[in-house]
Design a protein around this motif. Structure first.
Motif, PDB file in Angstrom:
ATOM      1  N   ARG A 103       0.832  -1.210   0.000  1.00 32.96           N
ATOM      2  CA  ARG A 103       0.000   0.000   0.000  1.00 32.96           C
ATOM      3  C   ARG A 103       0.860   1.252   0.000  1.00 32.96           C
ATOM      4  NH1 ARG A 103      -5.415  -0.669   1.137  1.00 32.96           N
ATOM      5  NH2 ARG A 103      -6.003  -2.763   1.773  1.00 32.96           N
ATOM      6  N   LEU A 104       1.922   1.216   0.823  1.00 33.63           N
ATOM      7  CA  LEU A 104       2.810   2.376   0.921  1.00 33.63           C
ATOM      8  C   LEU A 104       3.535   2.599  -0.404  1.00 33.63           C
ATOM      9  CD1 LEU A 104       3.362   4.173   3.413  1.00 33.63           C
ATOM     10  CD2 LEU A 104       5.556   3.012   3.632  1.00 33.63           C
ATOM     11  N   ALA A 105       3.999   1.501  -1.013  1.00 31.21           N
ATOM     12  CA  ALA A 105       4.744   1.601  -2.267  1.00 31.21           C
ATOM     13  C   ALA A 105       3.877   2.177  -3.378  1.00 31.21           C
ATOM     14  CB  ALA A 105       5.267   0.225  -2.676  1.00 31.21           C
ATOM     15  N   VAL A 106       2.550   1.997  -3.277  1.00 35.84           N
ATOM     16  CA  VAL A 106       1.655   2.573  -4.285  1.00 35.84           C
ATOM     17  C   VAL A 106       1.266   3.992  -3.891  1.00 35.84           C
ATOM     18  CG1 VAL A 106      -0.600   2.343  -5.366  1.00 35.84           C
ATOM     19  CG2 VAL A 106       0.805   0.319  -4.989  1.00 35.84           C
ATOM     20  N   THR A 107       0.941   4.175  -2.587  1.00 38.55           N
ATOM     21  CA  THR A 107       0.377   5.451  -2.146  1.00 38.55           C
ATOM     22  C   THR A 107       1.361   6.599  -2.284  1.00 38.55           C
ATOM     23  OG1 THR A 107      -0.877   4.167  -0.554  1.00 38.55           O
ATOM     24  CG2 THR A 107      -0.922   6.539  -0.296  1.00 38.55           C
ATOM     25  N   VAL A 108       2.609   6.378  -1.862  1.00 37.72           N
ATOM     26  CA  VAL A 108       3.576   7.487  -1.823  1.00 37.72           C
ATOM     27  C   VAL A 108       3.863   8.043  -3.216  1.00 37.72           C
ATOM     28  CG1 VAL A 108       5.954   8.082  -1.257  1.00 37.72           C
ATOM     29  CG2 VAL A 108       4.561   6.812   0.386  1.00 37.72           C
ATOM     30  N   PRO A 109       4.243   7.191  -4.213  1.00 36.61           N
ATOM     31  CA  PRO A 109       4.495   7.777  -5.544  1.00 36.61           C
ATOM     32  C   PRO A 109       3.265   8.432  -6.144  1.00 36.61           C
ATOM     33  CG  PRO A 109       5.239   5.495  -5.455  1.00 36.61           C
ATOM     34  CD  PRO A 109       4.494   5.754  -4.194  1.00 36.61           C
ATOM     35  N   VAL A 110       2.088   7.820  -5.925  1.00 38.73           N
ATOM     36  CA  VAL A 110       0.872   8.382  -6.508  1.00 38.73           C
ATOM     37  C   VAL A 110       0.578   9.743  -5.895  1.00 38.73           C
ATOM     38  CG1 VAL A 110      -1.645   8.097  -6.588  1.00 38.73           C
ATOM     39  CG2 VAL A 110      -0.161   6.209  -7.230  1.00 38.73           C
ATOM     40  N   THR A 111       0.766   9.867  -4.557  1.00 44.92           N
ATOM     41  CA  THR A 111       0.528  11.144  -3.896  1.00 44.92           C
ATOM     42  C   THR A 111       1.497  12.201  -4.404  1.00 44.92           C
ATOM     43  OG1 THR A 111      -0.059   9.841  -1.961  1.00 44.92           O
ATOM     44  CG2 THR A 111       0.171  12.207  -1.650  1.00 44.92           C
ATOM     45  N   ILE A 112       2.797  11.797  -4.551  1.00 47.23           N
ATOM     46  CA  ILE A 112       3.796  12.751  -5.042  1.00 47.23           C
ATOM     47  C   ILE A 112       3.440  13.202  -6.455  1.00 47.23           C
ATOM     48  CG2 ILE A 112       6.210  12.970  -5.742  1.00 47.23           C
ATOM     49  CD1 ILE A 112       6.917  11.141  -3.399  1.00 47.23           C
ATOM     50  N   LEU A 113       3.043  12.231  -7.308  1.00 50.02           N
ATOM     51  CA  LEU A 113       2.689  12.554  -8.692  1.00 50.02           C
ATOM     52  C   LEU A 113       1.494  13.504  -8.730  1.00 50.02           C
ATOM     53  CD1 LEU A 113       3.231  11.890 -11.714  1.00 50.02           C
ATOM     54  CD2 LEU A 113       1.474  10.153 -11.512  1.00 50.02           C
ATOM     55  N   ALA A 114       0.447  13.179  -7.914  1.00 49.12           N
ATOM     56  CA  ALA A 114      -0.745  14.019  -7.901  1.00 49.12           C
ATOM     57  C   ALA A 114      -0.413  15.418  -7.409  1.00 49.12           C
ATOM     58  CB  ALA A 114      -1.822  13.373  -7.017  1.00 49.12           C
ATOM     59  N   GLY A 115       0.413  15.486  -6.344  1.00 48.75           N
ATOM     60  CA  GLY A 115       0.813  16.789  -5.827  1.00 48.75           C
ATOM     61  C   GLY A 115       1.590  17.581  -6.860  1.00 48.75           C
ATOM     62  N   GLY A 116       2.501  16.913  -7.571  1.00 50.04           N
ATOM     63  CA  GLY A 116       3.279  17.577  -8.613  1.00 50.04           C
ATOM     64  C   GLY A 116       2.404  18.105  -9.729  1.00 50.04           C
ATOM     65  N   LEU A 117       1.425  17.269 -10.128  1.00 45.89           N
ATOM     66  CA  LEU A 117       0.514  17.690 -11.194  1.00 45.89           C
ATOM     67  C   LEU A 117      -0.291  18.903 -10.747  1.00 45.89           C
ATOM     68  CD1 LEU A 117      -0.876  14.351 -12.668  1.00 45.89           C
ATOM     69  CD2 LEU A 117       0.473  16.071 -13.851  1.00 45.89           C
ATOM     70  N   ALA A 118      -0.806  18.854  -9.500  1.00 43.38           N
ATOM     71  CA  ALA A 118      -1.605  19.971  -8.995  1.00 43.38           C
ATOM     72  C   ALA A 118      -0.756  21.236  -8.951  1.00 43.38           C
ATOM     73  CB  ALA A 118      -2.138  19.644  -7.596  1.00 43.38           C
ATOM     74  N   TRP A 119       0.509  21.084  -8.500  1.00 40.45           N
ATOM     75  CA  TRP A 119       1.406  22.236  -8.435  1.00 40.45           C
ATOM     76  C   TRP A 119       1.667  22.796  -9.838  1.00 40.45           C
ATOM     77  CZ3 TRP A 119       6.444  22.840 -10.378  1.00 40.45           C
ATOM     78  CH2 TRP A 119       7.072  24.030  -9.967  1.00 40.45           C
ATOM     79  N   ALA A 120       1.889  21.864 -10.821  1.00 38.36           N
ATOM     80  CA  ALA A 120       2.179  22.301 -12.190  1.00 38.36           C
ATOM     81  C   ALA A 120       1.000  23.079 -12.768  1.00 38.36           C
ATOM     82  CB  ALA A 120       2.502  21.093 -13.061  1.00 38.36           C
ATOM     83  N   VAL A 121      -0.226  22.573 -12.496  1.00 35.59           N
ATOM     84  CA  VAL A 121      -1.412  23.250 -13.042  1.00 35.59           C
ATOM     85  C   VAL A 121      -1.575  24.627 -12.407  1.00 35.59           C
ATOM     86  CG1 VAL A 121      -3.936  23.181 -13.084  1.00 35.59           C
ATOM     87  CG2 VAL A 121      -2.626  21.158 -13.703  1.00 35.59           C
ATOM     88  N   LEU A 122      -1.353  24.683 -11.070  1.00 38.72           N
ATOM     89  CA  LEU A 122      -1.564  25.949 -10.366  1.00 38.72           C
ATOM     90  C   LEU A 122      -0.500  26.981 -10.719  1.00 38.72           C
ATOM     91  CD1 LEU A 122      -2.691  24.689  -6.856  1.00 38.72           C
ATOM     92  CD2 LEU A 122      -4.079  25.752  -8.643  1.00 38.72           C
TER      93      LEU A 122
END
Lengths: 323, 91
Positions: A103-122
């Protein structure tokens, strides 16, 4: 924006994530497909509300229409008869226990990716070039009056060219999987079922007329090769499913040539225009309209044939699950 | 008048939400397929209303395409899903 419009938009915005989540977590494959079709319909409505009729048209044709039928075709091919007694393979993944490391191995990269995408859009910089007005000016000079078609087949024709290549590759990949040929559950269904035969008879002319109309309309309003190809491809799909087309649509040289025709014509036009003007797909002055229409015509044919060819194979039914 | 069209479109969208109850409850795949067909028809109606409300004639074409292609899924369902599974109550 009126209050009623606000309520409508709110309903659309609320239902899309809920439908997507339900479709992904559905316990039953049929239910997931039905929810996916519903998602396609609502998404088409959302695009319509956002003032993007081109995308609404494409979503209605491909998301709600063709893809739903393709998924149903696949689900129908996957027999569930044999796994009734065994463990159900379509259990929702969220019910399957997983160790915390996974779960951790999936959650952490996905959260980082989502955060990066949100930051890029903003943090998007303000656009330096005002693309819509540039396209608008160029369209006013050009011969193709619909901006979306002009962008797809003139200014960004290289992208469209590669997309057609991807479609051709998809058909080749499906063929190389070595799946069995489609076999409808009731071989004499069309002769045996007057409703289905009459339905196909009513649907076919309407689809041919609409397909040609969309192709022609593409130069001046929403439409074009992909949408026209989707409608004509849907006609081919109906004919394959009802057993009218299977004997004549094999994998012979003619079908292969037809699949490659759109890509080949696009490439030919690109090379010839490169010889004439020095730029790949830089259409010579005065020939844009004719060339774009010719490319769209052959693309429509190949897209329709590709979609039909995708339906001529199905995943093998498990032993004993045959029709 | 546009507000009226938008209100009716919203009402039809609520109808789709009500139809989702049938997708959820089932019980047979045929019930779910029929509600999906209902959504296709309702979607056509909403697109036509929106084309008037937003004065976007191109949405009529989208409605036409949705109307034509929503029927393809039901043909796929009828022809590809075996009778026994179509009527099976899977719960």
């Amino acid at each position: 924006m009126s209050f009623a419009g606000l309520v409508l938009d709110g309903l659309l915005a609320l239902s899309l994530p809920v439908l997507a989540w339900r479709a992904l977590s559905a316990r039953d494959l049929y239910r997931a497909v039905i929810l996916f079709i519903t998602f396609g319909v609502i998404l088409a409505l959302a695009w319509a509300r956002l003032g993007a009729p081109d995308i609404a048209l494409a979503e209605a044709a491909i998301g709600a229409g063709i893809t739903g039928a393709l998924l149903l075709n696949t689900v129908g091919g996957l027999s569930r008869k044999n796994d009734k007694d065994d463990e159900r393979p379509d259990e929702p993944t969220d019910r399957v226990g997983r160790p915390w490391r996974t779960r951790l191995a999936v959650t952490v990269p996905v959260t980082i990716l989502a955060g990066g995408l949100a930051w890029a859009v903003l943090s998007f910089p303000a656009p330096v070039v005002d693309m819509p007005s540039l396209v608008g000016e160029a369209v006013a000079e050009g011969e193709v009056s619909h901006p979306v078609t002009a962008v797809l087949l003139d200014y960004r024709s290289y992208d469209t060219f590669l997309e057609i290549g991807v479609l051709l590759l998809a058909a080749l990949c499906v063929w190389s999987l070595g799946l069995s040929a489609v076999r409808s559950t009731a071989p004499e269904a069309v002769s045996g079922s007057p409703v289905l035969a009459g339905f196909v008879r009513l649907l076919a002319p309407a689809m041919v007329v609409s397909g040609v109309y969309l192709l022609w309309a593409g130069t001046s309003q929403p439409g074009g090769a992909f949408q026209a190809g989707a409608v004509l491809g849907a006609l081919g799909v109906v004919m394959v499913l009802t057993g009218l087309l299977v004997p004549s649509l094999g994998r012979g040289g003619v079908v292969r040539a037809g699949l490659a025709l759109g890509f080949a014509v696009f490439l030919l036009v690109g090379v010839v225009s490169m010889l004439a003007t020095g730029g790949f797909l830089a259409y010579p002055e005065g020939f844009e309209y004719g060339l774009i229409l010719a490319i769209e015509f052959f693309l429509t044919f190949s897209i329709a044939l590709t979609l039909t060819a995708l339906f001529t194979t199905v995943p093998p039914r498990e032993k004993g699950g045959g029709a | 008048m546009n507000t009226f069209f938008t209100i009716v479109a919203g009402f039809l969208l609520v109808n789709i939400a009500a139809g989702l109850v049938r997708v959820y409850l089932g019980p047979t795949p045929a019930d779910r397929m029929l509600s999906a067909q209902l959504f296709g028809t309702t979607g056509v109606a909403i697109l036509l209303l929106l084309s008037q409300a937003l004065s976007t004639p191109a949405l009529v074409d989208a409605a036409l395409v949705l109307g034509l292609l929503a029927a393809v899924a039901v043909v796929a369902f009828v022809m590809r899903v075996p009778q026994s599974e179509r009527e099976a109550d899977e719960e």
